[in-house]
Write an enzyme that holds these catalytic residues in place. Sequence first.
Site, PDB file in Angstrom:
ATOM      1  N   ASN A  11      -9.722  11.968  39.684  1.00  0.00           N
ATOM      2  CA  ASN A  11      -9.683  11.733  38.243  1.00  0.00           C
ATOM      3  C   ASN A  11     -10.256  12.976  37.561  1.00  0.00           C
ATOM      4  OD1 ASN A  11      -9.962  10.927  35.622  1.00  0.00           O
ATOM      5  ND2 ASN A  11     -11.458   9.297  36.024  1.00  0.00           N
ATOM      6  N   LYS A  13     -10.472  13.622  34.484  1.00  0.00           N
ATOM      7  CA  LYS A  13     -11.113  13.303  33.186  1.00  0.00           C
ATOM      8  C   LYS A  13     -10.649  14.313  32.120  1.00  0.00           C
ATOM      9  CE  LYS A  13     -14.784  11.050  35.691  1.00  0.00           C
ATOM     10  NZ  LYS A  13     -16.130  10.508  35.702  1.00  0.00           N
ATOM     11  N   HIS A  96     -11.376   2.367  33.129  1.00  0.00           N
ATOM     12  CA  HIS A  96     -12.470   3.249  33.578  1.00  0.00           C
ATOM     13  C   HIS A  96     -13.712   2.967  32.729  1.00  0.00           C
ATOM     14  CE1 HIS A  96     -14.827   6.777  34.535  1.00  0.00           C
ATOM     15  NE2 HIS A  96     -14.070   6.900  35.615  1.00  0.00           N
ATOM     16  N   GLU A  98     -15.768   4.829  31.440  1.00  0.00           N
ATOM     17  CA  GLU A  98     -15.918   5.689  30.255  1.00  0.00           C
ATOM     18  C   GLU A  98     -15.098   5.143  29.091  1.00  0.00           C
ATOM     19  OE1 GLU A  98     -15.055   9.324  32.350  1.00  0.00           O
ATOM     20  OE2 GLU A  98     -16.937   9.028  33.443  1.00  0.00           O
ATOM     21  N   GLU A 166     -16.483   1.308  40.870  1.00  0.00           N
ATOM     22  CA  GLU A 166     -17.265   2.466  40.458  1.00  0.00           C
ATOM     23  C   GLU A 166     -18.539   1.990  39.754  1.00  0.00           C
ATOM     24  OE1 GLU A 166     -14.613   6.177  40.042  1.00  0.00           O
ATOM     25  OE2 GLU A 166     -14.528   5.136  38.135  1.00  0.00           O
ATOM     26  N   GLY A 172     -21.009  10.580  38.149  1.00  0.00           N
ATOM     27  CA  GLY A 172     -21.443  11.871  37.603  1.00  0.00           C
ATOM     28  C   GLY A 172     -22.929  12.121  37.712  1.00  0.00           C
ATOM     29  N   SER A 212     -19.837   9.878  42.450  1.00  0.00           N
ATOM     30  CA  SER A 212     -20.507  10.990  43.142  1.00  0.00           C
ATOM     31  C   SER A 212     -20.041  11.163  44.587  1.00  0.00           C
ATOM     32  CB  SER A 212     -22.038  10.825  43.068  1.00  0.00           C
ATOM     33  OG  SER A 212     -22.474  10.848  41.722  1.00  0.00           O
TER      34      SER A 212
HETATM   35  P1  13P Z   1     -17.800  11.486  39.826  1.00  0.00           P
HETATM   36  O1  13P Z   1     -17.112  11.626  41.158  1.00  0.00           O
HETATM   37  O2  13P Z   1     -17.880  12.773  39.063  1.00  0.00           O
HETATM   38  O3  13P Z   1     -19.101  10.772  39.945  1.00  0.00           O
HETATM   39  O4  13P Z   1     -16.835  10.543  38.913  1.00  0.00           O
HETATM   40  C1  13P Z   1     -16.400   9.342  39.427  1.00  0.00           C
HETATM   41  C2  13P Z   1     -15.394   8.788  38.506  1.00  0.00           C
HETATM   42  O5  13P Z   1     -15.700   8.361  37.414  1.00  0.00           O
HETATM   43  C3  13P Z   1     -13.996   8.772  38.963  1.00  0.00           C
HETATM   44  O6  13P Z   1     -13.214   7.983  38.127  1.00  0.00           O
END
Ligand code: 13P
Length: 257
Positions: A11, A13, A96, A98, A166, A172, A212
């Site tokens: 992803n 982002k 997601h 976010e 997740e 992150g 992560s």
């Molecule tokens: P990270 O791997 O940067 O922690 O992000 C995970 C994520 O949100 C994938 O959708």
Amino acid sequence: MSSRKPVIAGNWKMNTTPAEGQTLAKAIADGTRESPNVEVIVSPPFTGLSDVSQAVAGSNVQVSAQNVSSEQSGAFTGDVSVSMLEGLASHVIIGHSERRGLSCETDGVVAAKAVAVQAAGMTPILCIGETEDIRKLGNPVESVRSQLRDSLVGVSDWESLIIAYEPVWAIGTGAAASPQQAQAIIGEIRQELEQLAGPEAASKIRILYGGSVNSNNIGPFVDQPDIDGALVGGASLQADEFVRIVEMTARLENKTA
Ligand code: 13P
């Protein structure tokens, strides 16, 4: 690892220009040619979908959008509908954290997106996971199970569905869940899917861990009985690192196949 084909999805982002995305996608397509036993998916922003889908044509790599509207067309400024993704993506990430957090997407909104994505012949990658606050309260299982149920209202096609667990506190932060923690919740997710879809369908649904993930920690995750791969954020932006994650997964898969 099980008989389910593992999935490693990146992803990206809100990163990469169309040109950067094309370069990254080409490098990933080249680097993963020798790993056909892993399903590899990249998810650029909308603006990169066209260049990226051309860059990976004929390779092992599939393309996902990061979001979509549940509406078909009309006065929805800034949104993109499923028909606009035709020819550009085979998968769509929905729900997601976010988007749930920053754009206040409810489980009901996410469920409507899941239905729209499947009706258009694409596969939703449904994200669920508990926040740090819920984790601190002690037992995130019920929260994750109800999020799953409510995000799948109206869904009846169990063959075209990927789930990504997740935990929000692991995204992150560099502080991944332990593989045992992730397995415990993902096992519960599979039980919930058994209730929703029946045991046979539930046994075929791929459930990924996200938060992560990198090439150093992927191994023990995909070694867990219910974890079928990963949804990777930061580490998917470097081709070498992402390819290593795919290779590690392919190696473990070969060992158990
Ligand atoms: P990270 O791997 O940067 O922690 O992000 C995970 C994520 O949100 C994938 O959708």
